[in-house]
Design a protein around this motif. Structure first.
Motif, short mmCIF file in Angstrom:
data_model
loop_
_atom_site.label_atom_id
_atom_site.label_comp_id
_atom_site.label_asym_id
_atom_site.label_seq_id
_atom_site.Cartn_x
_atom_site.Cartn_y
_atom_site.Cartn_z
N SER A 158 0.82 -1.21 0.00
CA SER A 158 0.00 0.00 0.00
C SER A 158 0.86 1.26 0.00
CB SER A 158 -0.93 0.00 1.22
OG SER A 158 -0.15 -0.02 2.41
N LYS A 159 2.15 1.07 0.01
CA LYS A 159 3.05 2.22 0.00
C LYS A 159 3.06 2.91 -1.36
CE LYS A 159 6.49 0.83 3.46
NZ LYS A 159 7.93 0.58 3.67
N LYS A 160 3.21 4.21 -1.32
CA LYS A 160 3.34 4.97 -2.54
C LYS A 160 4.77 4.91 -3.03
CE LYS A 160 2.62 9.55 -4.53
NZ LYS A 160 2.15 10.94 -4.30
N LEU A 161 4.95 4.70 -4.32
CA LEU A 161 6.29 4.65 -4.90
C LEU A 161 6.67 6.02 -5.46
CD1 LEU A 161 8.80 3.10 -5.84
CD2 LEU A 161 7.56 2.56 -7.96
N ILE A 162 7.79 6.55 -4.98
CA ILE A 162 8.28 7.84 -5.45
C ILE A 162 9.61 7.60 -6.15
CG2 ILE A 162 8.97 10.17 -4.81
CD1 ILE A 162 7.30 9.88 -2.29
N SER A 163 9.63 7.85 -7.46
CA SER A 163 10.85 7.64 -8.24
C SER A 163 11.88 8.70 -7.93
CB SER A 163 10.52 7.66 -9.74
OG SER A 163 10.11 8.96 -10.12
N ARG A 164 13.13 8.43 -8.32
CA ARG A 164 14.20 9.41 -8.10
C ARG A 164 13.89 10.71 -8.84
NH1 ARG A 164 19.95 9.36 -6.99
NH2 ARG A 164 19.78 7.13 -6.58
N GLU A 165 13.36 10.59 -10.05
CA GLU A 165 13.05 11.78 -10.84
C GLU A 165 11.99 12.63 -10.13
OE1 GLU A 165 11.43 12.98 -15.32
OE2 GLU A 165 11.59 10.87 -14.71
N GLU A 166 10.93 11.96 -9.62
CA GLU A 166 9.88 12.70 -8.93
C GLU A 166 10.40 13.30 -7.63
OE1 GLU A 166 5.43 11.99 -6.97
OE2 GLU A 166 6.46 10.36 -8.05
N TRP A 167 11.26 12.55 -6.94
CA TRP A 167 11.85 13.03 -5.67
C TRP A 167 12.65 14.31 -5.89
CZ3 TRP A 167 11.00 11.71 -0.76
CH2 TRP A 167 11.91 12.09 0.23
N GLU A 168 13.50 14.29 -6.93
CA GLU A 168 14.33 15.45 -7.22
C GLU A 168 13.48 16.64 -7.68
OE1 GLU A 168 17.16 13.99 -10.04
OE2 GLU A 168 18.41 13.03 -8.49
N LYS A 169 12.38 16.33 -8.39
CA LYS A 169 11.48 17.40 -8.83
C LYS A 169 10.83 18.08 -7.62
CE LYS A 169 9.03 16.48 -12.41
NZ LYS A 169 7.97 15.91 -13.28
N ARG A 170 10.44 17.25 -6.62
CA ARG A 170 9.82 17.81 -5.42
C ARG A 170 10.81 18.69 -4.65
NH1 ARG A 170 5.73 13.52 -2.53
NH2 ARG A 170 4.59 12.86 -4.41
N LEU A 171 12.05 18.27 -4.62
CA LEU A 171 13.06 19.07 -3.93
C LEU A 171 13.22 20.43 -4.59
CD1 LEU A 171 15.87 16.42 -3.20
CD2 LEU A 171 14.20 17.35 -1.60
N LYS A 172 13.20 20.43 -5.93
CA LYS A 172 13.34 21.70 -6.65
C LYS A 172 12.13 22.59 -6.43
CE LYS A 172 16.38 19.99 -10.33
NZ LYS A 172 16.50 19.72 -11.80
N LEU A 173 10.94 21.98 -6.45
CA LEU A 173 9.71 22.76 -6.25
C LEU A 173 9.68 23.41 -4.87
CD1 LEU A 173 7.00 20.47 -7.90
CD2 LEU A 173 7.78 22.71 -8.70
N ASN A 174 10.22 22.72 -3.88
CA ASN A 174 10.24 23.24 -2.51
C ASN A 174 11.49 24.06 -2.22
OD1 ASN A 174 7.81 22.07 -0.91
ND2 ASN A 174 8.57 20.34 -2.13
N ASN A 175 12.28 24.28 -3.29
CA ASN A 175 13.48 25.12 -3.17
C ASN A 175 14.44 24.61 -2.09
OD1 ASN A 175 15.01 27.29 -4.09
ND2 ASN A 175 14.26 28.64 -2.46
#
Length: 228
Positions: A4-21
């Motif tokens: 039931s865990k959500k899978l977060i890819s490396r690409e999505e992870w790095e995108k989130r980091l950029k969005l949150n500055n």
């Protein structure tokens, strides 16, 4: 059963980091490293790191040598020497910290007992520690614990035999090191270990909800791809 865990890819992870500055500057990392070296007393490494990175410590590196000399004296059981060195650094450290002074005097008593100087230990306890015990209940209890070492010929079977362990010296030395750092307006604990503990805690919390790129080996800090 499917996870039931959500899978977060490396690409999505790095995108989130950029969005949150989320940005980590090298200068900030260097400051953390220097803070660790200074607090733990690695003066030669701190000097080398200063030259290589251009990161300046927030205290005079020469004071680290003096602080480490105090710590080493306690670790070696040379408590009188340690007290003298502390007073040379700053007499107010012990004047304003009766708890620390008692711990040092207690350690001195332990060393007398360790070396079989029974009469000297009893005299020292009566003259130096007993008066402090009369003013402070916790000091009195610690004094009684320490004196009870004399009752047992075989201290390995003594309920308070741990007072003779090297770990007791290290504990006292750590308290002394923290007090000296505080007197120099420096944090008594390095920041880096605390941040790593926070990282581990945060990852453990996130592990319950998602599979994501994380750091499994703190020694190399490599971000590893998520796995189920």
């Amino acid at each position: 059963m499917a996870s039931s865990k959500k899978l977060i890819s490396r690409e999505e992870w790095e995108k989130r980091l950029k969005l949150n500055n989320v940005k980590i500057r090298k200068e900030d990392m260097n400051k953390l490293v220097m803070n660790f070296l200074v607090t733990e007393g690695y003066v030669e490494a701190a000097e080398k790191f200063r030259m290589e990175s251009g990161t300046h410590p927030d205290i005079d590196l020469a004071t680290i040598t003096d602080r480490m000399a105090v710590k080493k004296a306690v670790q070696c059981g040379n408590v009188e020497d340690a007290i003298e060195k502390i007073n040379d650094l700053n007499p107010e450290i012990l004047d304003t910290n009766p708890q620390l002074f008692f711990q040092l005097q207690q350690q001195r008593l332990i060393e007398l007992i360790r070396n079989g100087k029974v009469e000297e230990a009893l005299e020292f306890a009566q003259e130096e520690l007993a008066p402090r015990g009369e003013e402070n209940q916790s000091f009195l209890e610690e004094l009684e614990r320490t004196i009870s070492l004399l009752v047992f010929e075989d201290t390995s079977n003594c309920p308070v035999g741990e007072l003779l362990d090297i770990s007791q010296r290290l504990k006292t030395a750590t308290e002394v090191n923290a007090a000296v750092l505080t007197s120099q307006s420096h944090e008594k604990d390095p920041k880096l270990p605390s941040l790593l503990k926070m990282l581990i805690w945060a990852q453990n919390q996130l592990d319950k909800k998602a599979a994501y790129p994380c750091i499994n080996d703190l020694s190399n800090a490599r971000l590893e791809d998520p796995t189920f």
